[in-house]
Design a protein around this motif. Sequence first.
Motif, short mmCIF file in Angstrom:
data_model
loop_
_atom_site.label_atom_id
_atom_site.label_comp_id
_atom_site.label_asym_id
_atom_site.label_seq_id
_atom_site.Cartn_x
_atom_site.Cartn_y
_atom_site.Cartn_z
N GLU A 383 4.50 13.34 -9.40
CA GLU A 383 4.37 11.99 -9.95
C GLU A 383 4.41 10.97 -8.81
O GLU A 383 3.69 9.96 -8.84
N PHE A 384 5.22 11.26 -7.81
CA PHE A 384 5.33 10.35 -6.67
C PHE A 384 3.97 10.19 -5.98
O PHE A 384 3.53 9.08 -5.67
N LEU A 385 3.28 11.32 -5.79
CA LEU A 385 1.97 11.26 -5.13
C LEU A 385 0.94 10.56 -6.01
O LEU A 385 -0.02 9.99 -5.51
N LYS A 387 1.73 7.99 -7.86
CA LYS A 387 2.06 6.57 -7.96
C LYS A 387 2.07 5.83 -6.62
O LYS A 387 1.73 4.65 -6.57
N CYS A 388 2.50 6.51 -5.57
CA CYS A 388 2.67 5.80 -4.29
C CYS A 388 1.31 5.41 -3.71
O CYS A 388 0.40 6.23 -3.59
N ILE A 389 1.19 4.12 -3.35
CA ILE A 389 -0.09 3.66 -2.79
C ILE A 389 0.01 3.44 -1.28
O ILE A 389 -0.82 2.76 -0.69
N GLY A 392 3.60 0.58 2.24
CA GLY A 392 4.53 0.31 3.34
C GLY A 392 5.55 -0.77 3.02
O GLY A 392 6.35 -1.13 3.89
N GLU A 393 5.56 -1.29 1.78
CA GLU A 393 6.57 -2.31 1.43
C GLU A 393 7.97 -1.75 1.66
O GLU A 393 8.84 -2.43 2.20
N CYS A 394 8.19 -0.51 1.20
CA CYS A 394 9.53 0.08 1.33
C CYS A 394 9.90 0.26 2.80
O CYS A 394 11.06 0.07 3.19
N MET A 395 8.90 0.61 3.63
CA MET A 395 9.19 0.82 5.05
C MET A 395 9.52 -0.50 5.73
O MET A 395 10.37 -0.58 6.60
N THR A 417 2.86 8.33 3.00
CA THR A 417 3.88 8.03 1.99
C THR A 417 5.24 7.97 2.71
O THR A 417 5.37 8.50 3.81
N PRO A 418 6.26 7.35 2.11
CA PRO A 418 7.51 7.17 2.86
C PRO A 418 8.39 8.42 2.88
O PRO A 418 8.57 9.08 1.87
N VAL A 419 8.89 8.74 4.07
CA VAL A 419 9.92 9.78 4.22
C VAL A 419 11.04 9.21 5.08
O VAL A 419 10.81 8.32 5.90
N VAL A 437 11.32 -3.34 -4.14
CA VAL A 437 10.02 -3.86 -3.72
C VAL A 437 8.84 -2.95 -4.07
O VAL A 437 7.69 -3.40 -4.03
N CYS A 438 9.11 -1.70 -4.42
CA CYS A 438 7.98 -0.78 -4.68
C CYS A 438 7.16 -1.29 -5.87
O CYS A 438 7.67 -1.41 -6.99
N PRO A 439 5.87 -1.59 -5.66
CA PRO A 439 5.09 -2.21 -6.74
C PRO A 439 4.70 -1.25 -7.86
O PRO A 439 4.34 -1.68 -8.95
N THR A 440 4.74 0.05 -7.60
CA THR A 440 4.23 0.99 -8.59
C THR A 440 5.31 1.83 -9.24
O THR A 440 5.02 2.70 -10.04
N GLN A 441 6.55 1.58 -8.85
CA GLN A 441 7.69 2.35 -9.34
C GLN A 441 7.62 3.83 -8.97
O GLN A 441 8.11 4.69 -9.69
N ALA A 442 6.97 4.09 -7.83
CA ALA A 442 7.08 5.44 -7.26
C ALA A 442 8.55 5.66 -6.88
O ALA A 442 9.08 6.77 -6.96
N ILE A 443 9.20 4.57 -6.46
CA ILE A 443 10.66 4.58 -6.29
C ILE A 443 11.18 3.80 -7.50
O ILE A 443 10.99 2.58 -7.58
S1 SF4 Z 1 6.72 0.74 -1.72
FE1 SF4 Z 1 6.28 2.28 -3.27
S2 SF4 Z 1 4.08 2.41 -3.31
FE2 SF4 Z 1 4.59 1.36 -1.41
S3 SF4 Z 1 4.72 3.00 0.14
FE3 SF4 Z 1 6.77 2.68 -0.67
S4 SF4 Z 1 6.95 4.17 -2.31
FE4 SF4 Z 1 4.78 3.96 -1.87
#
Ligand code: SF4
Length: 556
Positions: A383-385, A387-389, A392-395, A417-419, A437-443
């Motif tokens: 699901e993460f793959l 949703k995550c776009i 880099g907001e999270c980074m 993707t973030p690790v 901050v994650c816009p897609t709720q991958a987190i």
């Molecule tokens: S903020 Fe969310 S969508 Fe953006 S890279 Fe991080 S996990 Fe992916």
Amino acid sequence: MMPHRNSWRVWLRRLTQGGFLLLFLILFLQARYMPVNQTGRHVKLFFLFDPLVLAASWLSSHQVASGLLLSLVTIGGTILFGRWFCGWVCPFGALHHLLTGLRKQKAKQKMLTDGYSPWQKTKYYVLATLLVASLFGLNLTGWLDPFSLLYRSTAIVLYPTGSDGVKSLFGWIYQVDPGIAKLRLTAVSEPVYSFLSRTILPSTDIYFCGIVLIAILFAAVILLNLYRARFWCRYICPLGAMLGTAGKNPLIQIKRNEDLCNNCRLCVVDCQGGADPDVPDGWKPSECFYCYNCESACPHQAISFGLHVPASKSASTPAPLRWLLHFVRAPRQQKLDLGRRSLVIAGSAGLGTVLLARASAQGKGHTWNPALIRPPGSVAEDEFLGKCIRCGECMKVCPTNALQPALTEGGFAGLWTPVLNMKLGYCEYECNLCSQVCPTQAIGTNALEQKQQIRIGTAFFDRNRCLPWALARTCIVCEEHCPTPKKAIWLQEVQVTTPEGASLTVKQPHVNPDLCIGCGVCQNKCPLTDQRGVYVTSVGETRNPGNQALLGGSEG
Ligand code: SF4
Ligand code: SF4
Ligand code: SF4
């Protein structure tokens, strides 16, 4: 050649573009750890208006973060008024527009090259490939979505390098202080530096892995503007293609006065989109950014834009009904002819990419990469793959620089993707900014108290490296830093004999796997900096019942 008029619409467009670019930068800089664990969810605003993100995450995960529904405003506006979003709002488009101005080509040359090219259809095929891949569960839109590309490049390349440059400059001034007579430069530079540190600069030095690849791609996309005006927007951008499809038959249309036009083709020279404003009945709304450059460039005022009220056979048909019919029956020259065969090839490319990604061991979900440690609150990997776009907001927002763009850790599908990299940083116990901050709720968003219960991995001691274990030296750094209310590291006093034969008491550390949340601060603070005496792997992560350290889990 007569001079440009630069109509008020051009000036308004420039002002608006500049405003949105500035807004993008302000939101970017606001995505940071403020004195409290709060950035404001508005920092992801641009992504929420991006219909490509909405479509791709819905197709791939069958779920949509509610905020993304705002992008329906973008689509609705485009259906009615054309691709104005590209010309007036998109900050990446504004950047391309600005850099296109550096292009040194003679007007005559531009007349030959800057009209519509069939290669502009490429972006529609890129869109088809990405959407078909999303439909089969592989969301790769983040590679080419313009906001993701711009944000990722700014966060991972421009911001760290720029901050480093600024810090070095102020550091040099501080050390050398090349003042004039008794006037010291530091009297000015130090207050400026302290202001920048409080507002813009990162609180620590930041580094990102794999920065070179992202930098090269960004530089290439930018430099292509020197070859053709807004190259990215014309030929590649999948969001531009989506908006071009939606806005192929807008209410605002070009009006050419054939009596005034003398075919000088100056409008083509300034047309940013290759929309052919010079060709009678050949103007292409799907390519037009509504920049109004053509209107402004025409020395004879033969071009204008206005509300298009379609003609009707029956004079009694009211205008609203004619507009409705206009959307249903596009005039022939405005049809977007993409060719069925090419679309099938593009869709097959998307499907082929999915099959390729699935054929890998990682794609089958059989191997859990120990280095694939996702941010706390991340949904299950599949699901993460979806949703995550890879924005880099999270980074950008991670206060310890632990969040890094994945290279090989997540396989082909997980690129960028973030690790978490616990050597560079750790997951701060008092922080849940990435989920904010994650816009897609991958987190997924979790309150701080819930986030503190989430396990992202488990720590292990390397008894061949850990000082008390390997060298019989006293060290309790990891235990001191462990943030859980009841320490997840416990110490056992043991008697050891030194090489000299003396008896010594040392405290050997152990991990309690029931308490460890995998935050990695123990690994990060371990004094053995080359290869730590304690390290965290993904095993035990809450999100994945198949990747558990204790008996009962099984590999999926
Ligand atoms: S903020 Fe969310 S969508 Fe953006 S890279 Fe991080 S996990 Fe992916
Ligand atoms: S084509 Fe893409 S990058 Fe260019 S302005 Fe439109 S959405 Fe932005
Ligand atoms: S990873 Fe280390 S510091 Fe974090 S909870 Fe586990 S033992 Fe403690």
